[in-house]
Design a protein around this motif. Structure first.
Motif, PDB file in Angstrom:
ATOM      1  N   ILE A  56       0.856  -1.190   0.000  1.00 19.80           N
ATOM      2  CA  ILE A  56       0.000   0.000   0.000  1.00 19.80           C
ATOM      3  C   ILE A  56       0.894   1.243   0.000  1.00 19.80           C
ATOM      4  CG2 ILE A  56      -1.835   1.262   1.191  1.00 19.80           C
ATOM      5  CD1 ILE A  56      -2.629  -1.590   0.169  1.00 19.80           C
ATOM      6  N   LEU A  64      -6.925   7.111   3.594  1.00 21.20           N
ATOM      7  CA  LEU A  64      -7.180   5.997   4.512  1.00 21.20           C
ATOM      8  C   LEU A  64      -7.329   6.456   5.956  1.00 21.20           C
ATOM      9  CD1 LEU A  64      -4.648   3.448   2.979  1.00 21.20           C
ATOM     10  CD2 LEU A  64      -7.147   3.463   2.697  1.00 21.20           C
ATOM     11  N   ILE A  69      -7.078   4.171   9.365  1.00 19.27           N
ATOM     12  CA  ILE A  69      -6.024   3.283   8.868  1.00 19.27           C
ATOM     13  C   ILE A  69      -4.714   4.060   8.820  1.00 19.27           C
ATOM     14  CG2 ILE A  69      -5.247   1.863   6.932  1.00 19.27           C
ATOM     15  CD1 ILE A  69      -8.231   1.412   6.266  1.00 19.27           C
ATOM     16  N   LEU A  74      -1.317  -0.870   8.973  1.00 23.10           N
ATOM     17  CA  LEU A  74      -1.098  -1.606   7.726  1.00 23.10           C
ATOM     18  C   LEU A  74       0.068  -2.585   7.856  1.00 23.10           C
ATOM     19  CD1 LEU A  74      -1.650   1.231   5.109  1.00 23.10           C
ATOM     20  CD2 LEU A  74      -3.107  -0.779   5.475  1.00 23.10           C
ATOM     21  N   ASN A  81      -4.300  -4.978   5.729  1.00 21.25           N
ATOM     22  CA  ASN A  81      -3.497  -4.623   4.566  1.00 21.25           C
ATOM     23  C   ASN A  81      -4.093  -5.229   3.298  1.00 21.25           C
ATOM     24  OD1 ASN A  81      -1.080  -4.874   2.618  1.00 21.25           O
ATOM     25  ND2 ASN A  81      -0.349  -3.485   4.217  1.00 21.25           N
ATOM     26  N   THR A  84      -7.311  -3.413   2.452  1.00 19.75           N
ATOM     27  CA  THR A  84      -7.000  -2.093   1.909  1.00 19.75           C
ATOM     28  C   THR A  84      -6.522  -2.220   0.464  1.00 19.75           C
ATOM     29  OG1 THR A  84      -6.461  -1.293   4.120  1.00 19.75           O
ATOM     30  CG2 THR A  84      -5.636   0.000   2.264  1.00 19.75           C
ATOM     31  N   TRP A  87      -9.449  -2.703  -1.705  1.00 29.60           N
ATOM     32  CA  TRP A  87     -10.154  -1.427  -1.887  1.00 29.60           C
ATOM     33  C   TRP A  87      -9.426  -0.557  -2.915  1.00 29.60           C
ATOM     34  CZ3 TRP A  87      -8.632   3.644  -1.014  1.00 29.60           C
ATOM     35  CH2 TRP A  87      -9.654   4.603  -1.114  1.00 29.60           C
TER      36      TRP A  87
END
Length: 158
Positions: A56, A64, A69, A74, A81, A84, A87
């Motif tokens: 990420i 985030l 987040i 993360l 993670n 995310t 997403w």
């Protein structure tokens, strides 16, 4: 008791189902980005850093942070993670459809870098399809049936 591998497979399945992404595609990305490790990559040329299993990018942290987040979360929570990452990929799919262009968008803005990345992910995704990474490739057929797996397999767009 659930072993770590089962819990991790569940994270990919749940995240894929939630965001309409083939869990094996998410696994291919995690394999490429970190070899399934919670690591922080060295700084990119633009000064950003890629975090955790899904790599990420820190450029996403302002967005985030609205959901609490953080970089630390993360790194410490592999499932967060992966979710995310799913997403982020969904954001690319909204822009480019369920195409390989969306996969390239996940990693880079430059068309040349996107094409290179897509090639790497395609190879890993194919290997996962064949079960070559059995320690991480057990994905429930129910989740895969509800994902955009058909579009990925057809190699649309990109």
């Amino acid at each position: 008791m659930i072993c770590a591998a089962q819990a991790e497979a569940s994270c990919f399945n749940l995240s894929g189902g939630k965001y309409g992404v083939d869990p094996l595609l998410l696994k291919a990305i995690a394999w490429q980005e970190s070899d399934f490790r919670s690591i922080t990559h060295p700084a990119n040329r633009n000064g950003s850093v890629d975090i955790g299993w899904m790599g990420i990018n820190t450029g996403w942290l302002p967005t985030l942070s609205r959901w609490g987040i953080t970089r630390e979360r993360l790194l410490s929570d592999a499932c967060l993670n992966v979710q995310t990452g799913a997403w982020v990929l969904q954001q690319c799919m909204k822009a480019h459809g369920a195409t390989w262009k969306a996969v390239g968008c996940y990693n880079a803005r430059s068309a040349v870098k996107q094409q290179r990345y897509v090639g790497l992910i395609w190879q890993k995704w194919q290997r996962l399809q064949r079960g070559e990474r059995g320690d991480i490739a057990d994905t429930s057929p129910e989740v895969r049936a509800n994902s955009v797996d058909t579009a990925w397999r057809a190699g649309t767009g990109g």
